[in-house]
Design a protein around this motif. Sequence first.
Motif, PDB file in Angstrom:
ATOM      1  N   PRO A   2      79.148 -25.969  33.042  1.00  0.00           N
ATOM      2  CA  PRO A   2      78.734 -24.770  33.770  1.00  0.00           C
ATOM      3  C   PRO A   2      79.399 -24.694  35.129  1.00  0.00           C
ATOM      4  CG  PRO A   2      76.977 -26.427  33.744  1.00  0.00           C
ATOM      5  CD  PRO A   2      78.031 -26.910  32.809  1.00  0.00           C
ATOM      6  N   ALA A   3      79.556 -23.466  35.634  1.00  0.00           N
ATOM      7  CA  ALA A   3      80.205 -23.276  36.932  1.00  0.00           C
ATOM      8  C   ALA A   3      79.397 -23.969  38.025  1.00  0.00           C
ATOM      9  CB  ALA A   3      80.337 -21.791  37.225  1.00  0.00           C
ATOM     10  N   ARG A   4      80.097 -24.655  38.894  1.00  0.00           N
ATOM     11  CA  ARG A   4      79.424 -25.319  40.005  1.00  0.00           C
ATOM     12  C   ARG A   4      79.038 -24.312  41.074  1.00  0.00           C
ATOM     13  NH1 ARG A   4      83.844 -29.552  39.337  1.00  0.00           N
ATOM     14  NH2 ARG A   4      82.800 -31.429  38.541  1.00  0.00           N
ATOM     15  N   ARG A   5      77.929 -24.600  41.734  1.00  0.00           N
ATOM     16  CA  ARG A   5      77.530 -23.833  42.913  1.00  0.00           C
ATOM     17  C   ARG A   5      77.927 -24.643  44.130  1.00  0.00           C
ATOM     18  NH1 ARG A   5      72.259 -23.469  43.587  1.00  0.00           N
ATOM     19  NH2 ARG A   5      71.705 -25.043  42.028  1.00  0.00           N
ATOM     20  N   HIS A   6      78.810 -24.081  44.945  1.00  0.00           N
ATOM     21  CA  HIS A   6      79.372 -24.803  46.074  1.00  0.00           C
ATOM     22  C   HIS A   6      78.558 -24.576  47.349  1.00  0.00           C
ATOM     23  CE1 HIS A   6      83.216 -24.175  43.606  1.00  0.00           C
ATOM     24  NE2 HIS A   6      82.923 -25.457  43.528  1.00  0.00           N
ATOM     25  N   ALA A   7      78.490 -25.600  48.164  1.00  0.00           N
ATOM     26  CA  ALA A   7      77.891 -25.493  49.497  1.00  0.00           C
ATOM     27  C   ALA A   7      78.801 -26.209  50.486  1.00  0.00           C
ATOM     28  CB  ALA A   7      76.492 -26.114  49.527  1.00  0.00           C
ATOM     29  N   ILE A   8      79.158 -25.532  51.560  1.00  0.00           N
ATOM     30  CA  ILE A   8      80.036 -26.113  52.575  1.00  0.00           C
ATOM     31  C   ILE A   8      79.198 -26.680  53.711  1.00  0.00           C
ATOM     32  CG2 ILE A   8      81.711 -25.563  54.388  1.00  0.00           C
ATOM     33  CD1 ILE A   8      83.079 -23.698  52.436  1.00  0.00           C
ATOM     34  N   LEU A   9      79.432 -27.961  54.002  1.00  0.00           N
ATOM     35  CA  LEU A   9      78.790 -28.625  55.131  1.00  0.00           C
ATOM     36  C   LEU A   9      79.867 -28.989  56.143  1.00  0.00           C
ATOM     37  CD1 LEU A   9      76.261 -29.913  56.411  1.00  0.00           C
ATOM     38  CD2 LEU A   9      76.835 -32.018  55.173  1.00  0.00           C
ATOM     39  N   GLU A  10      79.706 -28.533  57.363  1.00  0.00           N
ATOM     40  CA  GLU A  10      80.668 -28.833  58.426  1.00  0.00           C
ATOM     41  C   GLU A  10      80.277 -30.153  59.094  1.00  0.00           C
ATOM     42  OE1 GLU A  10      81.412 -25.288  60.948  1.00  0.00           O
ATOM     43  OE2 GLU A  10      80.156 -24.255  59.469  1.00  0.00           O
ATOM     44  N   ALA A  11      81.223 -31.081  59.101  1.00  0.00           N
ATOM     45  CA  ALA A  11      80.978 -32.417  59.665  1.00  0.00           C
ATOM     46  C   ALA A  11      82.135 -32.781  60.594  1.00  0.00           C
ATOM     47  CB  ALA A  11      80.836 -33.438  58.542  1.00  0.00           C
ATOM     48  N   PRO A  12      82.253 -32.095  61.737  1.00  0.00           N
ATOM     49  CA  PRO A  12      83.444 -32.215  62.589  1.00  0.00           C
ATOM     50  C   PRO A  12      83.446 -33.440  63.508  1.00  0.00           C
ATOM     51  CG  PRO A  12      81.936 -30.647  63.554  1.00  0.00           C
ATOM     52  CD  PRO A  12      81.305 -31.086  62.252  1.00  0.00           C
ATOM     53  N   SER A  13      83.245 -34.610  62.931  1.00  0.00           N
ATOM     54  CA  SER A  13      83.211 -35.836  63.728  1.00  0.00           C
ATOM     55  C   SER A  13      84.617 -36.394  63.940  1.00  0.00           C
ATOM     56  CB  SER A  13      82.353 -36.889  63.029  1.00  0.00           C
ATOM     57  OG  SER A  13      82.499 -38.144  63.663  1.00  0.00           O
ATOM     58  N   THR A  14      84.909 -36.793  65.170  1.00  0.00           N
ATOM     59  CA  THR A  14      86.130 -37.553  65.457  1.00  0.00           C
ATOM     60  C   THR A  14      85.769 -38.932  66.026  1.00  0.00           C
ATOM     61  OG1 THR A  14      86.334 -36.612  67.687  1.00  0.00           O
ATOM     62  CG2 THR A  14      87.458 -35.452  65.894  1.00  0.00           C
ATOM     63  N   LEU A  15      84.597 -39.425  65.662  1.00  0.00           N
ATOM     64  CA  LEU A  15      84.149 -40.725  66.165  1.00  0.00           C
ATOM     65  C   LEU A  15      85.079 -41.857  65.748  1.00  0.00           C
ATOM     66  CD1 LEU A  15      80.305 -40.388  65.496  1.00  0.00           C
ATOM     67  CD2 LEU A  15      81.459 -40.296  67.723  1.00  0.00           C
ATOM     68  N   ASP A 286      94.584 -22.311  50.148  1.00  0.00           N
ATOM     69  CA  ASP A 286      95.020 -21.835  48.831  1.00  0.00           C
ATOM     70  C   ASP A 286      94.812 -22.910  47.772  1.00  0.00           C
ATOM     71  OD1 ASP A 286      95.775 -19.379  49.866  1.00  0.00           O
ATOM     72  OD2 ASP A 286      97.915 -19.850  49.954  1.00  0.00           O
ATOM     73  N   LEU A 287      95.201 -24.137  48.100  1.00  0.00           N
ATOM     74  CA  LEU A 287      95.051 -25.246  47.160  1.00  0.00           C
ATOM     75  C   LEU A 287      93.584 -25.485  46.814  1.00  0.00           C
ATOM     76  CD1 LEU A 287      96.225 -27.829  45.699  1.00  0.00           C
ATOM     77  CD2 LEU A 287      95.714 -29.020  47.821  1.00  0.00           C
ATOM     78  N   LEU A 288      92.734 -25.557  47.827  1.00  0.00           N
ATOM     79  CA  LEU A 288      91.313 -25.806  47.591  1.00  0.00           C
ATOM     80  C   LEU A 288      90.685 -24.681  46.787  1.00  0.00           C
ATOM     81  CD1 LEU A 288      90.337 -27.202  51.105  1.00  0.00           C
ATOM     82  CD2 LEU A 288      90.566 -28.510  48.973  1.00  0.00           C
ATOM     83  N   ALA A 289      91.049 -23.438  47.080  1.00  0.00           N
ATOM     84  CA  ALA A 289      90.504 -22.304  46.360  1.00  0.00           C
ATOM     85  C   ALA A 289      90.911 -22.345  44.880  1.00  0.00           C
ATOM     86  CB  ALA A 289      90.957 -21.001  46.999  1.00  0.00           C
ATOM     87  N   ARG A 290      92.166 -22.642  44.621  1.00  0.00           N
ATOM     88  CA  ARG A 290      92.629 -22.690  43.224  1.00  0.00           C
ATOM     89  C   ARG A 290      91.931 -23.793  42.430  1.00  0.00           C
ATOM     90  NH1 ARG A 290      97.752 -22.139  45.634  1.00  0.00           N
ATOM     91  NH2 ARG A 290      98.242 -24.342  45.247  1.00  0.00           N
ATOM     92  N   THR A 291      91.813 -24.973  43.036  1.00  0.00           N
ATOM     93  CA  THR A 291      91.286 -26.104  42.280  1.00  0.00           C
ATOM     94  C   THR A 291      89.754 -26.072  42.150  1.00  0.00           C
ATOM     95  OG1 THR A 291      91.366 -27.456  44.307  1.00  0.00           O
ATOM     96  CG2 THR A 291      93.223 -27.609  42.791  1.00  0.00           C
ATOM     97  N   LEU A 292      89.083 -25.603  43.189  1.00  0.00           N
ATOM     98  CA  LEU A 292      87.612 -25.569  43.139  1.00  0.00           C
ATOM     99  C   LEU A 292      87.081 -24.451  42.239  1.00  0.00           C
ATOM    100  CD1 LEU A 292      86.918 -26.339  46.892  1.00  0.00           C
ATOM    101  CD2 LEU A 292      86.033 -27.684  44.955  1.00  0.00           C
ATOM    102  N   THR A 293      87.885 -23.440  41.992  1.00  0.00           N
ATOM    103  CA  THR A 293      87.437 -22.324  41.160  1.00  0.00           C
ATOM    104  C   THR A 293      88.093 -22.318  39.786  1.00  0.00           C
ATOM    105  OG1 THR A 293      89.115 -20.841  42.101  1.00  0.00           O
ATOM    106  CG2 THR A 293      86.950 -20.887  43.164  1.00  0.00           C
ATOM    107  N   ALA A 294      88.874 -23.348  39.493  1.00  0.00           N
ATOM    108  CA  ALA A 294      89.581 -23.385  38.198  1.00  0.00           C
ATOM    109  C   ALA A 294      88.579 -23.435  37.044  1.00  0.00           C
ATOM    110  CB  ALA A 294      90.506 -24.598  38.144  1.00  0.00           C
TER     111      ALA A 294
END
Length: 294
Positions: A2-15, A286-294
């Motif tokens: 089944p199609a995955r339901r995606h959720a984006i979590l921003e984790a902008p750490s440079t620790l 572009d790469l992420l969009a193509r592969t995550l929605t394939a």
Amino acid sequence: MPARRHAILEAPSTLGLATDGVEQLPDRLLQLGLAERVGARRAGRLAAPIKDPVPDPATGTLNAQAMAAWSPRLADALEAIFDRGEFPIILGGDCTIVLGSMLALRRRGRHGLLFIDGNADFFQPEAEPNGEGASMDLAFVTGHGPALLTDLEGRGPLVRSEDVVAFGYRDHDDQAEYGSQPLPADLMVQDLPAIRRTGVERAARAAIAHLDRGDLDGFLIHLDVDVLDDAIMPAVDFRIPGGLSWTELETVLRIALASEAAVGLEVAIYNPRLDTDGKAGRELVDLLARTLTA
């Protein structure tokens, strides 16, 4: 599947870095439309603590205490996504975000790790010249290093070395020059020379066969964009000649994401400050969009 339901979590750490810039990764990829293109829910942003320029004296690692405190918070945020039955896309940040990601999975069982990275990231603190955790994260997450960072919540190792594939690294000369500890013998290696010998598709299928196993509850995909050829991905802080092409990386991600055992994807190290014409960021989305929605 089944199609995955995606959720984006921003984790902008440079620790894990002495430098800055990669904290802008989530902003740039979202500005370029990543969430809309993969149909992802925006699951929030986890602010990272202020950095200390002096390595922690007990561990020889920059921001070790802050990293040890922040990683469980990242794990909490990821668990909320898993509880909703969603597939998290974690936007870093530097590679030390893998500690929080694998902690979340360690809380839930035994998971593997597909570690796609231009560097093996297996330095020990006494050999890492700048004390940067982003050169030691694979060591830490597999239980090699100071307990503060390898045994989070007493759950270390967060992933067993036999449940990891190190894919695409090419920093052999740097490891030799500075004296990095060797990768464990039971950790599966598909470094760039091996990929060139066997072909990227065969190498990727071998990696996923190793991780899509009945004794694992799934696997995380870690993507450090410096695995790409330096000529096409110059927007990284530590540059090494060579690397994968866009087409080769797309092959790897398509094979990995086609597995029902894949439970999440994290993206690290792309530095918008170094992407002067914006081309690398657009290609990455572009790469992420193509592969995550394939």
